[in-house]
Each structure stands twice: as structure tokens, then as C-alpha cells.
Design an enzyme around this catalytic site. Structure first.
Site, PDB file in Angstrom:
ATOM      1  CG  PHE A   2      -1.719  -1.265   1.379  1.00  0.00           C
ATOM      2  CD1 PHE A   2      -2.958  -1.402   0.784  1.00  0.00           C
ATOM      3  CD2 PHE A   2      -1.214  -2.342   2.110  1.00  0.00           C
ATOM      4  CE1 PHE A   2      -3.692  -2.580   0.908  1.00  0.00           C
ATOM      5  CE2 PHE A   2      -1.935  -3.522   2.243  1.00  0.00           C
ATOM      6  CZ  PHE A   2      -3.183  -3.636   1.634  1.00  0.00           C
ATOM      7  CB  CYS A  54      -2.588  -6.158   4.916  1.00  0.00           C
ATOM      8  SG  CYS A  54      -2.879  -7.057   3.382  1.00  0.00           S
ATOM      9  CB  THR A  56      -8.090 -11.703   3.101  1.00  0.00           C
ATOM     10  OG1 THR A  56      -6.665 -11.765   3.196  1.00  0.00           O
ATOM     11  CG2 THR A  56      -8.547 -12.415   1.834  1.00  0.00           C
TER      12      THR A  56
END
Length: 239
Positions: A2, A54, A56
């Protein structure tokens, strides 16, 4: 990967405990809404950075303003402040960077190192000075201070920010938010005493590892460097 440039502020819609009988424990799922603008190219299994972590995507929909669901593993809950979220809270959201994206922040992995506590938030004209304190280091979680330098990068709740001060004695560091940034991220909504997710610049970690390897892989970099300097001076000036 990112950039630390927040795309949209999402809203925590639901927080559910999930029974994971097969693994012998339980976890949580988090549904975040009001984020259709980052879901038009979304796929199951994609990564989205939520307040610096992060995560999913396991489900998503573009209906009713857009929403997506993620799972929160025990490691995530232990390392971050996501376990303190409540329904209605705002969260910073950023999709994984694409190859054609302009790189406006710094390399952010979405791997939170630690949480820090907000000490103070002081207005300075139309900007906001924010001071944070890291917890005391432990053998399991060494101090992050070696990776924090004035004018260096730090990622707070997923936002790429520039350090304005670092004080090793009281384990504090500070950043300043301009008016535009204040309107785009969750940090100004928090109060002193609240937690923020911290990810230090990974480049510093690699530099440290490379230096340790070059010095024989042993800790105590300062003493080793001091010995090397003394040796070099002796070779120049004699005993």
C-alpha cells in the site's frame, strides 16, 4: 503493498464472533460499509488496508453504498487496535496499490508492528500537532524507536505521515496534520488516551538487518561501530 494514502473512510457495520470449531477456537468477522468507490474492481481474496492492517476480503457487495467483510485473526487482534472498534466507528481504507498508481506516500505493508497511545492533539493554526507514546519494550516486542527519525516516515492507522519529533527518553514521537489530511483520515476523530496502529518504515528494518549481518550478525551495533572507528583512528594516528 500500500502507499499510506487513504482512499475513503468506511463505517463499521457489524462485528460478529465466528465459531471456528475446526481450528479449536473462535475469531471475529468485520463488515465495513459506505465504501462502494473502492469496490468496483474488487474480487474475493483481495487485500484492503483497514486502519493500517492488511485484511482479506471474504465477501462484498456494491448495493446500499457498498460493503465488504473481512476476518480478524488472533494475531491481528493482538497487534492492532481493531478489537476496540465498535459499530458506527469510521475506519481508514486503502486498496492494494496498482502498477499504474502514482506513489504519493511510502511503502506500507499493512503489517502493524505495535499500537501507540495518543498523548495530546494540539491545534497549530489550521494544522494539528499529534503526540504519541510507545509502550515499554519487551523481549517479544523490542522498541520501535530505532526506526523512527525526524522527517522520516511512519504509518499511523494506515496513513503515511512525516515524523516531526522523536524523543527516546519518554518513548514519544509526533506528527503534524494539515487541514486537508485532517478531513480525510480517522486520527482527528480520536482523543488522547486512544490507540493508533503503528507500522514503521520497513526500509529501516532491512538496513538494520544488513548492518548486523555486515558486523557479524551480533547485536550491539553502537559498540561494534565504536570499535571500528577507534581502530580506524589508531591506524591513522598510530598507538
Amino acid at each position: 503493498m500500500f502507499t499510506g494514502i487513504i482512499e475513503v473512510l468506511g463505517t463499521v457495520q457489524t462485528i460478529n464472533q465466528v465459531d471456528t470449531t475446526e481450528s479449536g477456537g473462535s475469531g471475529f468477522s468485520l463488515t465495513i460499509s459506505d465504501c462502494a468507490e473502492i469496490l468496483h474492481d474488487c474480487h474475493i481474496g483481495d487485500s484492503i488496508c483497514v486502519n493500517g492492517a492488511c485484511l482479506t476480503v471474504t465477501e462484498f457487495t456494491l448495493e446500499k453504498g457498498g460493503s465488504f467483510k473481512v476476518g480478524l485473526a488472533p494475531e491481528t487482534l493482538e497487534r492492532t487496535d481493531l478489537g476496540e472498534l465498535e459499530v458506527g466507528h469510521k475506519v481508514n481504507l486503502e486498496r492494494a496499490m496498482a502498477a499504474h498508481t502514482r506513489f504519493g506516500g511510502h511503502f506500507v505493508q499493512g503489517h502493524v508492528d505495535e499500537t501507540a497511545t495518543i498523548v495530546s492533539m494540539t491545534p497549530d493554526e489550521n494544522s494539528l500537532r499529534c503526540l504519541f507514546q510507545l509502550p515499554p519494550p519487551t523481549p517479544e516486542r523490542p522498541s520501535l524507536l530505532p526506526y523512527l527519525i525526524p522527517k522520516g516516515y511512519v504509518c499511523l492507522d494506515g496513513t503515511s505521515l512525516t515524523l516531526t519529533q522523536v524523543n527516546g527518553e519518554d518513548r514519544t514521537f509526533g506528527v503534524m496534520l494539515i487541514a486537508h489530511t485532517q478531513s480525510k483520515i480517522v486520527l482527528p476523530m480520536k482523543k488522547p488516551g486512544s490507540k493508533v496502529n503503528v507500522e514503521v518504515d520497513m526500509v529501516g528494518k532491512y538496513v538494520e538487518k544488513a548492518v548486523l549481518a555486515a558486523l557479524g550478525g551480533t547485536p550491539g551495533v553502537e559498540s561494534r561501530v565504536e570499535q571500528m572507528v577507534k581502530k580506524a583512528l589508531q591506524q591513522r594516528t598510530g598507538p
